[in-house]
Design an enzyme around this catalytic site. Structure first.
Site, PDB file in Angstrom:
ATOM      1  N   ASP A 100      -8.350  -7.926  12.071  1.00 58.13           N
ATOM      2  CA  ASP A 100      -9.732  -7.462  11.903  1.00 58.13           C
ATOM      3  C   ASP A 100     -10.686  -8.608  11.543  1.00 58.13           C
ATOM      4  O   ASP A 100     -11.895  -8.502  11.731  1.00 58.13           O
ATOM      5  CB  ASP A 100      -9.817  -6.371  10.834  1.00 58.13           C
ATOM      6  N   HIS A 153      -5.502  -3.734   1.776  1.00 58.48           N
ATOM      7  CA  HIS A 153      -5.921  -4.684   2.805  1.00 58.48           C
ATOM      8  C   HIS A 153      -6.658  -5.883   2.218  1.00 58.48           C
ATOM      9  O   HIS A 153      -7.615  -6.402   2.791  1.00 58.48           O
ATOM     10  CB  HIS A 153      -6.782  -3.990   3.863  1.00 58.48           C
ATOM     11  N   PHE A 177     -14.456  -3.110   0.535  1.00 55.68           N
ATOM     12  CA  PHE A 177     -15.387  -2.019   0.231  1.00 55.68           C
ATOM     13  C   PHE A 177     -15.196  -1.479  -1.184  1.00 55.68           C
ATOM     14  O   PHE A 177     -15.990  -0.666  -1.649  1.00 55.68           O
ATOM     15  CB  PHE A 177     -15.207  -0.890   1.252  1.00 55.68           C
ATOM     16  N   GLU A 228     -18.992   4.397   0.075  1.00 62.65           N
ATOM     17  CA  GLU A 228     -18.229   3.871  -1.057  1.00 62.65           C
ATOM     18  C   GLU A 228     -19.041   3.838  -2.351  1.00 62.65           C
ATOM     19  O   GLU A 228     -18.493   4.027  -3.442  1.00 62.65           O
ATOM     20  CB  GLU A 228     -17.703   2.469  -0.728  1.00 62.65           C
ATOM     21  N   SER A 232      -4.643   4.617   6.026  1.00 60.38           N
ATOM     22  CA  SER A 232      -4.539   3.200   5.664  1.00 60.38           C
ATOM     23  C   SER A 232      -4.121   3.019   4.211  1.00 60.38           C
ATOM     24  O   SER A 232      -3.420   2.079   3.873  1.00 60.38           O
ATOM     25  CB  SER A 232      -5.881   2.494   5.887  1.00 60.38           C
ATOM     26  N   ARG A 265       0.829  -1.213   0.000  1.00 62.91           N
ATOM     27  CA  ARG A 265       0.000   0.000   0.000  1.00 62.91           C
ATOM     28  C   ARG A 265       0.863   1.262   0.000  1.00 62.91           C
ATOM     29  O   ARG A 265       0.473   2.287  -0.542  1.00 62.91           O
ATOM     30  CB  ARG A 265      -0.956  -0.007   1.195  1.00 62.91           C
TER      31      ARG A 265
END
Lengths: 281, 317
Positions: free
Chosen positions: B120, B112, B86, B61, B40, B13
């Protein structure tokens, strides 16, 4: 810019086009199309600055229109062709194989005048807001218009977009809701009550006005008023009262003609009520 | 070659974040949208230096995908940023109608992805996104393997007209590809030549495949190792030529086997050159909470799993 009398003549022809198009393929959505005819005609022949003969997807320095309730494609196709975006004769291909006039509007076949696919409801406001922000980045002072069904407001994405527009002070957009009180399964108040739309949109930070959508003079005046409300830091919403099926007495005011085509006798009856003003396709 | 110089350990990322920042400098048409995950997604630098081209959309989103489609009208190149979950399943219809079917030049950038999101848990560990995005006509699907490749891919997709799904992840992994490399969409990277087994790997599984290949070669099993960074359009020629050479194939991905790289390679080989094949990936299961390393081991995505698959597929049984 056309006079109100000229706009009414165009609207009569557009209504003829609508009922003939859906009759020819025994499918399509005449009710909402007829109800929104006056508005779409006034947009393209009076309010908006469009370049029908110089089609470009980016539409820089021209006003843009997004039809979020894409199922009323017949009225949009008729108006686009009558304005010169594509040949009127092409209306005869509506919903047929290999046509650019798909059941719901799409860019996929390259039909001039269409900038995004619509039909799956609730998406058009987001797209229009993106286009409005692109106009701001381009220092393009022209406006973005949208139309939505009232039943479409049951989609959650509409309210995501509503919140975003106010937060980002997108004031170069004029949206309209076709408040005809009808959806497929019945009256909106029975299916899923929309409540007080003015208060809802105002609470979301929009500048709201109301307009009678089946009175051409009221539509012309209303759009002029809406334009005067732009550029003031808030998005503009027109709550437009219409009658589904307007112009054809037996189709008027009922959800029964939402997505049903007339038979031969019904077509003849309908055409008898609508003057042929510009020549049938 | 398999003896790479490791340029440290970094998250993919962050490669995206650096690539996006470079694009901010080099391409005034690039705009970025983020759904409340700036940190993030490593979009801070772009936001700081190009605030007029950065759009915070909040936790919405579906709206973000529509906005991005709209911003292409007027000539902009929007990059959307949120978690892979998402970026795909949550907004599938928005992507399908407003972006893919409408041929909008939107870059859907998804962090992610997969099990390595970690603690998570399964709600956020999407393992179906490659499948969903690959099924969409007109969509390009890219899953780079390390920081440098992700940065290069981010820069490359701005030059490609059309919708792109760019998938990357959260954990720090070995950075072993070349800095400032040129990324070629749709052109597989032939990492190493061998004759006994082909390993096709994507994303975080590429470095694991390198380590597996080293171990296999030490045992005399030579590996034709290919990085499939672009899952769609697939480099069919590279896949088929390698399968013809080795006659034994292993796929490795951090995704469900069904619908992912494994399915796509199997479908391709079934048509052009039917070949024995083993699949390393998640086998019809959701994930769970845990550290990335624990999860990769528990769900069969470790180096040893690639080695075992290669041995199974090369056995003479």
């Amino acid at each position: 810019m056309s006079t109100t009398a000229e706009l009414q003549k165009i609207a009569s022809q557009v209504r003829r086009d609508i009922v003939r198009m859906v009759h020819a393929v025994n499918s399509g959505h005449p009710g909402g199309s007829l109800g929104c005819t006056d508005y779409i005609v006034a947009l393209y022949f009076n309010a908006m600055n469009v370049k029908a003969d110089q089609w470009s997807m980016d539409g820089v320095n021209e006003d843009l229109f997004f039809l979020s309730n894409g199922h009323i494609s017949p009225v949009w196709y008729s108006v686009l062709s009558r304005k010169g975006f594509f040949p009127v004769a092409e209306l005869a291909t509506f919903r047929k194989l290999d046509s650019r006039l798909q059941g719901h509007p799409t860019t996929h076949e390259g039909l001039p005048g269409i900038r995004v696919a619509s039909g799956s409801l609730g998406q058009g406001l987001s797209v229009a807001l993106g286009a409005a922000q692109a106009k701001k980045l381009n220092n393009d002072p022209s406006l973005v218009y949208t139309l939505h069904g009232d039943g479409e407001l049951q989609e959650g994405q509409i309210w995501e977009a509503a919140m975003y527009a106010a937060h980002h002070k997108i004031d170069n957009i004029i949206s309209a809701i076709d408040v005809n009180g009808q959806q497929i399964d019945g009256p909106t108040e029975k299916v899923m009550n929309l409540g007080n739309l003015r208060m809802k949109w105002e609470a979301f930070g929009w500048d709201v006005m109301e307009m009678e959508g089946n009175d051409m003079q009221a539509v012309v005046d209303g759009l002029a008023k809406a334009k005067s409300m732009t550029g003031k830091g808030k998005p503009v919403m027109i709550l437009m009262t219409t009658s589904m099926g307007k112009g054809v007495d037996f189709m008027e005011g009922t959800h029964k003609w939402h997505g049903v085509a007339p038979n031969d006798a019904e077509l003849a009856n309908a055409l008898g009520q609508l003057e042929e003003t510009l020549g049938d396709y | 070659m398999l003896d790479f110089t490791i340029h440290g350990s970094n998250d993919t990322r962050s490669g995206f974040g650096e690539g996006l920042h470079e694009l901010g400098k080099s391409n005034p048409k690039v705009v970025a949208l983020c759904a409340d995950l700036i940190g993030s997604l490593k979009m801070d630098a772009f936001k700081k230096d190009f605030p007029e081209r950065f759009y915070q959309v909040g936790i919405a989103e579906a709206n973000m995908m529509g906005l991005a489609a709209g911003m292409t009208i007027g000539g902009y190149i929007p990059f959307t940023g949120t978690f892979a979950n998402f970026s795909t399943g949550r907004v599938y219809d928005q992507i399908r109608q407003s972006i893919a079917y409408s041929d909008k030049n939107v870059k859907i950038c998804a962090s992610h992805a997969g099990l390595t999101l970690g603690e998570d848990g399964a709600t956020h560990q999407i393992l179906e996104d490659i499948g969903m995005m690959s099924m969409l006509p007109n969509m390009t699907v890219i899953n780079p393997c390390d920081f440098n490749q992700t940065k290069a891919a981010t820069i490359a997709i701005a030059e490609h007209h059309g919708p792109v799904y760019l998938r990357f992840g959260r954990p720090k992994v070995a950075t072993f590809t070349a800095p400032d490399q040129k990324f070629e969409i749709g052109k597989a990277w032939h990492i190493h030549s061998g004759n006994h087994v082909s390993i096709f790997a994507t994303g975080h599984m590429v470095w694991k495949a390198v380590e597996a290949a080293k171990a296999l070669e030490a045992e005399g099993i030579t590996v034709d190792l290919i990085n499939i960074h672009t899952i769609k359009p697939l480099d069919v020629e590279a896949v088929v030529n390698s399968a013809k050479k080795t006659g034994a194939v292993v796929t490795a991905e951090e995704h469900q086997i069904t619908g992912g790289l494994g399915s796509i390679i199997a479908q391709t080989l079934a048509k052009y050159h039917p070949t024995k094949i083993e699949f390393v990936g998640v086998n019809d299961s959701f994930g769970e909470s845990g550290t990335p390393d624990q999860l990769m081991e528990k769900y069969g995505l470790g180096v040893k799993d690639i080695i075992a698959a290669a041995k199974r597929v090369t056995s003479k049984s």
